[in-house]
Design an enzyme around this catalytic site. Sequence first.
Site, PDB file in Angstrom:
ATOM      1  N   TYR A 341       1.060  -1.141  -0.081  1.00 28.34           N
ATOM      2  CA  TYR A 341      -0.096  -0.085  -0.251  1.00 28.34           C
ATOM      3  C   TYR A 341       1.458   1.344  -0.101  1.00 28.34           C
ATOM      4  O   TYR A 341       1.027   2.352  -0.480  1.00 28.34           O
ATOM      5  CB  TYR A 341      -0.700   0.476   1.255  1.00 28.34           C
ATOM      6  CG  TYR A 341      -1.654  -0.932   1.565  1.00 28.34           C
ATOM      7  CD1 TYR A 341      -3.020  -1.001   0.331  1.00 28.34           C
ATOM      8  CD2 TYR A 341      -1.608  -2.169   1.937  1.00 28.34           C
ATOM      9  CE1 TYR A 341      -3.649  -1.812   1.073  1.00 28.34           C
ATOM     10  CE2 TYR A 341      -2.638  -2.773   2.079  1.00 28.34           C
ATOM     11  CZ  TYR A 341      -3.827  -2.770   1.664  1.00 28.34           C
ATOM     12  OH  TYR A 341      -4.979  -4.156   1.389  1.00 28.34           O
ATOM     13  N   THR A 380      -2.434  -5.597  -7.417  1.00 26.09           N
ATOM     14  CA  THR A 380      -1.985  -5.130  -5.695  1.00 26.09           C
ATOM     15  C   THR A 380      -2.824  -5.170  -4.920  1.00 26.09           C
ATOM     16  O   THR A 380      -3.585  -6.201  -4.546  1.00 26.09           O
ATOM     17  CB  THR A 380      -3.760  -3.848  -6.218  1.00 26.09           C
ATOM     18  OG1 THR A 380      -5.172  -4.306  -6.140  1.00 26.09           O
ATOM     19  CG2 THR A 380      -3.311  -3.358  -8.121  1.00 26.09           C
ATOM     20  N   ASP A 381      -2.973  -4.625  -3.457  1.00 26.49           N
ATOM     21  CA  ASP A 381      -2.948  -4.840  -2.543  1.00 26.49           C
ATOM     22  C   ASP A 381      -4.649  -4.453  -2.344  1.00 26.49           C
ATOM     23  O   ASP A 381      -5.195  -4.358  -3.127  1.00 26.49           O
ATOM     24  CB  ASP A 381      -2.207  -4.687  -1.364  1.00 26.49           C
ATOM     25  CG  ASP A 381      -1.759  -5.585   0.161  1.00 26.49           C
ATOM     26  OD1 ASP A 381      -3.121  -5.974   0.724  1.00 26.49           O
ATOM     27  OD2 ASP A 381      -1.007  -5.023   0.512  1.00 26.49           O
ATOM     28  N   TRP A 382      -5.166  -4.956  -0.856  1.00 26.23           N
ATOM     29  CA  TRP A 382      -6.623  -4.990  -1.476  1.00 26.23           C
ATOM     30  C   TRP A 382      -7.576  -4.072  -1.121  1.00 26.23           C
ATOM     31  O   TRP A 382      -6.895  -3.194   0.077  1.00 26.23           O
ATOM     32  CB  TRP A 382      -7.672  -5.684  -0.374  1.00 26.23           C
ATOM     33  CG  TRP A 382      -7.414  -7.330  -0.780  1.00 26.23           C
ATOM     34  CD1 TRP A 382      -8.913  -7.999  -0.483  1.00 26.23           C
ATOM     35  CD2 TRP A 382      -6.795  -8.397  -2.220  1.00 26.23           C
ATOM     36  NE1 TRP A 382      -8.964  -8.849  -1.898  1.00 26.23           N
ATOM     37  CE2 TRP A 382      -7.862  -8.977  -2.090  1.00 26.23           C
ATOM     38  CE3 TRP A 382      -5.748  -7.976  -2.394  1.00 26.23           C
ATOM     39  CZ2 TRP A 382      -7.138 -10.147  -3.260  1.00 26.23           C
ATOM     40  CZ3 TRP A 382      -5.519  -9.086  -3.427  1.00 26.23           C
ATOM     41  CH2 TRP A 382      -5.957  -9.847  -3.251  1.00 26.23           C
TER      42      TRP A 382
END
Length: 493
Positions: A341, A380-382
């Site tokens: 992130y 991507t991260d969540w």
Amino acid sequence: MEKKWSQEEKDGYRLIHNEGGKDLGISSGSRVAILSEDGYAFKDFLGTGKIVPYEDWRLPAGERAADLASRLSIEDIAGLMLYSAHQLIPAKGPLAAAFGGTYDGKAFEESGASPWDLTDQQKEFIVKDRVRHVLIMKLQDTETAVRWNNKLQALAENTGFGIPANNSSDPRHGAGSSAEYMGVTGEPISKWANGIGLTAAFEPEAVREFGEIGAAEYRALGITTALSPQIDLATEPRWMRFADTFGEHTELTVEMTRAYCEGFQTTKNSQDGWGDESVNTMVKHFPGGGPCEAGRDGHYAYGKYAVYPGGKFEEHLRPFTEGAFSLKGGTKTASAVMPYYTISYGVDQTYGENVGNSFSKYIVNDLLRGRLGYDGVVCTDWGITHDMGKTEEEFAGKCWGVEGLTEAERHLKALEAGVDQFGGNNDAGPVLEAYRLGCEKYGEEAMRSRFERSAARLLLNMFRTGLFENPYLDMEHSCQVVGCREFSEKGYL
């Protein structure tokens, strides 16, 4: 031509055995017919009566992936680019409010549904949004996992191009299960030390054995992608994710990373290492999420920066370059990468941007894709495209550095950076809007090519793990594997 295949009826599906070839699983009552060529059986996903390259299990996975990517509509590719929010199976209990679903519009407890029934939301994102990557959090037990997987795969098989679901999980084998990204694991999976505990054994071969066992249990639960290992160098002891790393020692982290990825990804006696025993690994978090400023984590707005003190940015890349991207076995490299992130503050000296890593053209395109030559999936991260909360402490979207963009504009910026997939997004709408914006900016031909490139990468990981041949689970086999005495004892020791 002599027939070289036979079939047997299983619980809810047929299993077709090709002599010296690939076994095929096909749901009972499927719209997908079986074709025969040279005596072997193949699935006719397209219903044309002829075998096209992506249906031909004799061809290399890369060729099949490229063929299917070229046939997909933009709507289909947008679905592939989505990675679902966390799924509870069944959607009940104290976490249901945050992660839950409904069954014919009712809560699970009121619906009379079986634990393995698909939620309304799962049916919608598989059919309408064409999602094929599903993140599993809670599983009630092994039986539920098997029956739910087979229902999900049957729905996917009978929808569109018959692309199967690539189910995934955050680490499930840790002896503790209180971390917010793990939720509650209900199935009796074997329990092991967490990342830094594995490193403390100083035995890469033990970590590789864990990877092999973990992969066997994951495949028996219908999981074909591991959102792990976490290979950030643990240089900031105040960071809340410190314990899941392989520690602060670079060489040890490199060795453990390589052992973990090879254990999970390798199918024994396979020419290229890939096969139906393989589980894709998604190494995280590029370019190293360990040095979060003052230990504050990037899940929250107060922790949006990574600072890399002491001029040691290059050191944080070594677990990737010397570990995950330099496997000695046939699979050669980790199949996916997740950027963190955080904003890698001051690292981008080319464009001068301080944005979250997945939005950074320098981090993903120039560094990861260009300089390091990585051509696997970047996910991507969540929740990075969602809006942030009203306060820095609120757990919400994590659009660090691009807070002023719309959701569609954030998707486009990540695509421009070189990202293939969006974690925590079930809705295809913003991806399709990003495509429209990209067509206005670059032209339709360029955007079509850009989407197709990501589709081929995403599909490759499905073909290599045999999902197009047989995504179905055998109940007896799964119950014998998951949490068996041998695996549990090895984890305990």
